[in-house]
Design an enzyme around this catalytic site. Structure first.
Site, short mmCIF file in Angstrom:
data_model
loop_
_atom_site.label_atom_id
_atom_site.label_comp_id
_atom_site.label_asym_id
_atom_site.label_seq_id
_atom_site.Cartn_x
_atom_site.Cartn_y
_atom_site.Cartn_z
N ARG A 1 11.55 -5.11 5.16
CA ARG A 1 11.17 -3.74 4.80
C ARG A 1 12.02 -2.72 5.57
NH1 ARG A 1 4.96 -1.98 5.21
NH2 ARG A 1 5.19 -2.34 7.45
N ARG B 1 11.17 -0.54 11.00
CA ARG B 1 10.12 -0.19 11.96
C ARG B 1 10.14 -1.14 13.15
NH1 ARG B 1 4.65 0.55 8.52
NH2 ARG B 1 3.89 -0.55 10.36
N ARG C 1 -9.68 0.29 8.78
CA ARG C 1 -9.13 -1.02 9.10
C ARG C 1 -10.13 -1.89 9.85
NH1 ARG C 1 -3.29 0.27 9.09
NH2 ARG C 1 -2.04 -1.53 9.63
N ARG D 1 0.25 -8.88 13.48
CA ARG D 1 -0.47 -7.90 12.65
C ARG D 1 -1.25 -8.59 11.55
NH1 ARG D 1 4.40 -4.79 10.98
NH2 ARG D 1 3.04 -3.48 9.72
N LYS E 1 0.84 -1.22 0.00
CA LYS E 1 0.00 0.00 0.00
C LYS E 1 0.87 1.26 0.00
CE LYS E 1 -2.30 -1.05 3.82
NZ LYS E 1 -1.71 -2.36 4.19
#
Ligand code: AMP
Length: 235
Positions: A148, A181, A109, A192, A34
């Site tokens: 990431r 992160r 969400r 998650r 996203k």
């Protein structure tokens, strides 16, 4: 959907701007792309990317009341309560730049958030144009999340495996050191994804029912997903 060529027309008066505003929601599991796709979409559409995750991370960093409320949920991979998110988004969507449209990344969400968004937009007498769901296989998502890296300054997204910055460890766009992160560890990434399945995946049916949903295949790499998105948005 209106094409980019039309968007050139709305730069004159505020009225025309509103007429051609484009409002898109990007939906999909954490790690599906996203943020990555928002980067080129916001340029092509000429609208802001609004990422609830980025707003919350900035609030945590700044130590604001919002940040203090959100921090523990975020570190545990849980969702921040709906009323907090909806209060924050009501304010954000009232900012002047959002009148030109927006790309929502990471919001809504939950079903209550989607209903809340409908309410906020209804008060502004506008509506969503498209909800684009990016499909990616779940084993691939964990791999993508743990490799990431992000720029804490300009929010650009990288992946050390398949989308590295030109200079190792440095953001291509603003030259800041990129970071991992706190919630991109394997354990938190897995929580998650579980939260996504139970609380966010029901939005697929919600947006299917009102005819806004388009699904793209995010398993084939950046270019394939970009081409599919361009087609959906007439870009
Ligand atoms: P993201 O950057 O979208 O992956 O979001 C990072 C974290 O911020 C999530 O795991 C949640 O803890 C929180 N968060 C972001 N957006 C929302 C939202 N719309 N509702 C609830 N929590 C959110």
């Amino acid at each position: 959907m209106r094409a980019r060529t039309d968007l050139a027309c709305w730069q004159g008066s505020q009225g025309r701007r509103e007429e051609f505003a484009v409002r898109v929601v990007l939906l999909g599991a954490p790690g599906c792309g996203k943020g990555t796709h928002s980067e080129w979409m916001k340029e092509d559409l000429g609208v802001p990317q609004i990422s609830t995750g980025d707003i919350l991370r900035d609030a945590v960093k700044a130590g604001t009341e919002l940040g203090k409320r959100a921090k523990a949920y975020m570190n545990n991979g849980e969702l921040v309560p709906d009323e907090v998110i909806l209060g924050m988004m009501r304010e954000r969507l009232a900012q002047p730049d959002a009148a030109a449209g927006f790309i929502l990344d990471g919001f809504p969400r939950t079903i209550p958030q989607a209903e809340g968004l409908d309410g906020i937009l209804g008060e502004q007498a506008v509506q969503l144009d498209r909800v684009i769901k990016i499909d990616v296989a779940s084993d691939e998502l964990v791999r993508r999340l743990t490799s990431r890296r992000v720029c804490p300054n300009c929010k650009a997204v990288y992946n050390i495996g398949f989308r590295p910055p030109k200079k190792e460890g440095i953001c291509d766009h603003c030259g800041e050191p990129i970071i991992q992160r706190d919630d991109d560890t394997e354990e938190t990434a897995r929580s998650r994804l579980t939260v996504y399945e139970s609380q966010t995946a029901p939005l697929i049916d919600y947006y299917k029912a009102n005819g806004l949903l388009a699904v793209i295949n995010g398993n084939r790499g950046f270019a394939g997903a970009q081409a599919e998105t361009r087609e959906i948005l007439d870009l």
